[in-house]
Design a protein around this motif. Structure first.
Motif, PDB file in Angstrom:
ATOM      1  N   ASP A 151      47.989  51.131 -37.461  1.00 25.12           N
ATOM      2  CA  ASP A 151      47.965  51.432 -36.032  1.00 25.12           C
ATOM      3  C   ASP A 151      49.282  51.969 -35.510  1.00 25.12           C
ATOM      4  O   ASP A 151      49.402  52.357 -34.361  1.00 25.12           O
ATOM      5  CB  ASP A 151      47.538  50.202 -35.223  1.00 25.12           C
ATOM      6  CG  ASP A 151      48.501  49.030 -35.418  1.00 25.12           C
ATOM      7  OD1 ASP A 151      49.443  49.150 -36.233  1.00 25.12           O
ATOM      8  OD2 ASP A 151      48.296  47.985 -34.768  1.00 25.12           O
ATOM      9  N   GLU A 179      47.274  58.518 -37.807  1.00 23.92           N
ATOM     10  CA  GLU A 179      46.121  57.696 -37.460  1.00 23.92           C
ATOM     11  C   GLU A 179      46.023  57.503 -35.946  1.00 23.92           C
ATOM     12  O   GLU A 179      44.924  57.502 -35.370  1.00 23.92           O
ATOM     13  CB  GLU A 179      46.213  56.332 -38.165  1.00 23.92           C
ATOM     14  CG  GLU A 179      45.868  56.383 -39.650  1.00 23.92           C
ATOM     15  CD  GLU A 179      46.922  57.072 -40.513  1.00 23.92           C
ATOM     16  OE1 GLU A 179      48.055  57.274 -40.026  1.00 23.92           O
ATOM     17  OE2 GLU A 179      46.604  57.423 -41.671  1.00 23.92           O
ATOM     18  N   LYS A 180      47.175  57.340 -35.310  1.00 23.51           N
ATOM     19  CA  LYS A 180      47.191  57.174 -33.852  1.00 23.51           C
ATOM     20  C   LYS A 180      46.679  58.433 -33.167  1.00 23.51           C
ATOM     21  O   LYS A 180      45.917  58.370 -32.193  1.00 23.51           O
ATOM     22  CB  LYS A 180      48.619  56.859 -33.397  1.00 23.51           C
ATOM     23  CG  LYS A 180      48.770  56.483 -31.942  1.00 23.51           C
ATOM     24  CD  LYS A 180      50.212  56.067 -31.655  1.00 23.51           C
ATOM     25  CE  LYS A 180      50.422  55.724 -30.199  1.00 23.51           C
ATOM     26  NZ  LYS A 180      51.844  55.341 -29.935  1.00 23.51           N
ATOM     27  N   LEU A 181      47.081  59.599 -33.676  1.00 15.48           N
ATOM     28  CA  LEU A 181      46.628  60.868 -33.103  1.00 15.48           C
ATOM     29  C   LEU A 181      45.116  61.018 -33.246  1.00 15.48           C
ATOM     30  O   LEU A 181      44.416  61.396 -32.301  1.00 15.48           O
ATOM     31  CB  LEU A 181      47.360  62.025 -33.777  1.00 15.48           C
ATOM     32  CG  LEU A 181      47.060  63.439 -33.273  1.00 15.48           C
ATOM     33  CD1 LEU A 181      48.283  64.336 -33.449  1.00 15.48           C
ATOM     34  CD2 LEU A 181      45.892  64.071 -34.030  1.00 15.48           C
ATOM     35  N   ALA A 241      42.911  58.703 -33.625  1.00 10.71           N
ATOM     36  CA  ALA A 241      42.166  57.681 -32.893  1.00 10.71           C
ATOM     37  C   ALA A 241      42.238  57.868 -31.387  1.00 10.71           C
ATOM     38  O   ALA A 241      41.263  57.613 -30.671  1.00 10.71           O
ATOM     39  CB  ALA A 241      42.684  56.293 -33.270  1.00 10.71           C
ATOM     40  N   HIS A 242      43.391  58.334 -30.884  1.00 10.07           N
ATOM     41  CA  HIS A 242      43.611  58.340 -29.439  1.00 10.07           C
ATOM     42  C   HIS A 242      43.960  59.718 -28.869  1.00 10.07           C
ATOM     43  O   HIS A 242      44.079  59.862 -27.655  1.00 10.07           O
ATOM     44  CB  HIS A 242      44.731  57.355 -29.072  1.00 10.07           C
ATOM     45  CG  HIS A 242      44.491  55.968 -29.574  1.00 10.07           C
ATOM     46  ND1 HIS A 242      43.506  55.159 -29.063  1.00 10.07           N
ATOM     47  CD2 HIS A 242      45.114  55.259 -30.554  1.00 10.07           C
ATOM     48  CE1 HIS A 242      43.524  53.993 -29.699  1.00 10.07           C
ATOM     49  NE2 HIS A 242      44.476  54.028 -30.612  1.00 10.07           N
ATOM     50  N   GLY A 243      44.141  60.718 -29.730  1.00  8.98           N
ATOM     51  CA  GLY A 243      44.505  62.039 -29.246  1.00  8.98           C
ATOM     52  C   GLY A 243      46.010  62.256 -29.267  1.00  8.98           C
ATOM     53  O   GLY A 243      46.798  61.298 -29.239  1.00  8.98           O
ATOM     54  N   ALA A 298      48.611  60.666 -26.814  1.00 10.94           N
ATOM     55  CA  ALA A 298      48.993  59.260 -26.941  1.00 10.94           C
ATOM     56  C   ALA A 298      50.301  59.089 -27.701  1.00 10.94           C
ATOM     57  O   ALA A 298      50.899  58.014 -27.679  1.00 10.94           O
ATOM     58  CB  ALA A 298      47.885  58.478 -27.639  1.00 10.94           C
TER      59      ALA A 298
END
Length: 225
Positions: A9, A14-16, A18-20, A23
């Motif tokens: 996380d 992975e953050k991109l 999952a959240h765009g 974020a």
């Protein structure tokens, strides 16, 4: 720490996903591009050093390959070529935007486009954006180069290029390596001289933009035209 050793996380990729992209922080986005750091300096530290050195992402976007090469960790060709490629993509995306819509539908886009091209130059460069009848970009050309303080600009050559490109109007532009975007008396006189010369062939000067790292000034918006 390499990106692959971070918790899932906390990894930028992975953050991109999952959240765009919105974020991610500036440092995370740049770290994702760089992928790895240096011995003793993680990729996030390297990304933050780049941002700090160039005064934020805006300054980094205006940096050239020579400036990037001076940063430890970007001396090699692989990382530096990745960063330079992204900067060039940004320039081309802005150019496409200006070709597809009227330039002054988005005057800030004109400023950003010119900053990306001219702001980081160590010497003064005079450029012209040639526009069609619908105020869309035909081409941007760097016509004259000077010293750190002045450039010799010849109205006849500007007129000839406008005629050759069948331009209906132009945006004049130059950079101030000193860092100040305030127009000098010579800048205003040059604008008047070029406007008069171009008017003889029915080409209108719609603006003169002065850029420096991190800032830009539109003489038209300031009422100086």
């Amino acid at each position: 720490m390499p990106l692959k050793q971070l918790p899932l996380d906390a990894r930028p990729r992975e953050k991109l996903l999952a959240h765009g992209a919105a974020a991610l922080s500036d440092t995370e986005l740049l770290a994702l591009l760089l992928r790895t750091g240096l011995p003793g300096k993680g990729v996030f530290a390297l990304a933050q050093e780049l941002i700090d050195t160039f005064g934020g992402l805006s300054g980094l976007l205006h940096a050239g390959a020579v400036e990037l090469k001076r940063i430890k960790g970007l001396g090699g060709s692989a990382k530096r070529s990745q960063v330079v490629a992204v900067l060039e993509l940004a320039r081309r995306a802005m150019a496409q935007q200006l070709r597809e819509r009227e330039v002054y539908d988005s005057p800030d886009a004109v400023k950003h486009y010119l900053q990306l091209h001219l702001a980081a130059r160590p010497h003064e460069v005079f450029a012209v954006l040639f526009l069609d009848a619908r105020n869309r970009l035909i081409a941007m050309e760097e016509l004259f180069r000077g010293t750190l303080t002045e450039a010799s600009v010849y109205p006849r050559e500007v007129v000839l290029r406008a005629l050759a490109l069948q331009a209906c109007s132009v945006v004049l532009a130059h950079n101030h390596p000193s860092g100040s975007v305030l127009p000098s008396g010579a800048d205003q006189q040059l604008t008047r001289s070029l406007a008069a010369a171009l008017a003889l062939v029915d080409v209108r000067v719609v603006d003169h933009v002065i850029v420096a790292p991190g800032q830009a000034l539109s003489m038209a918006q300031r009422g100086l035209m």
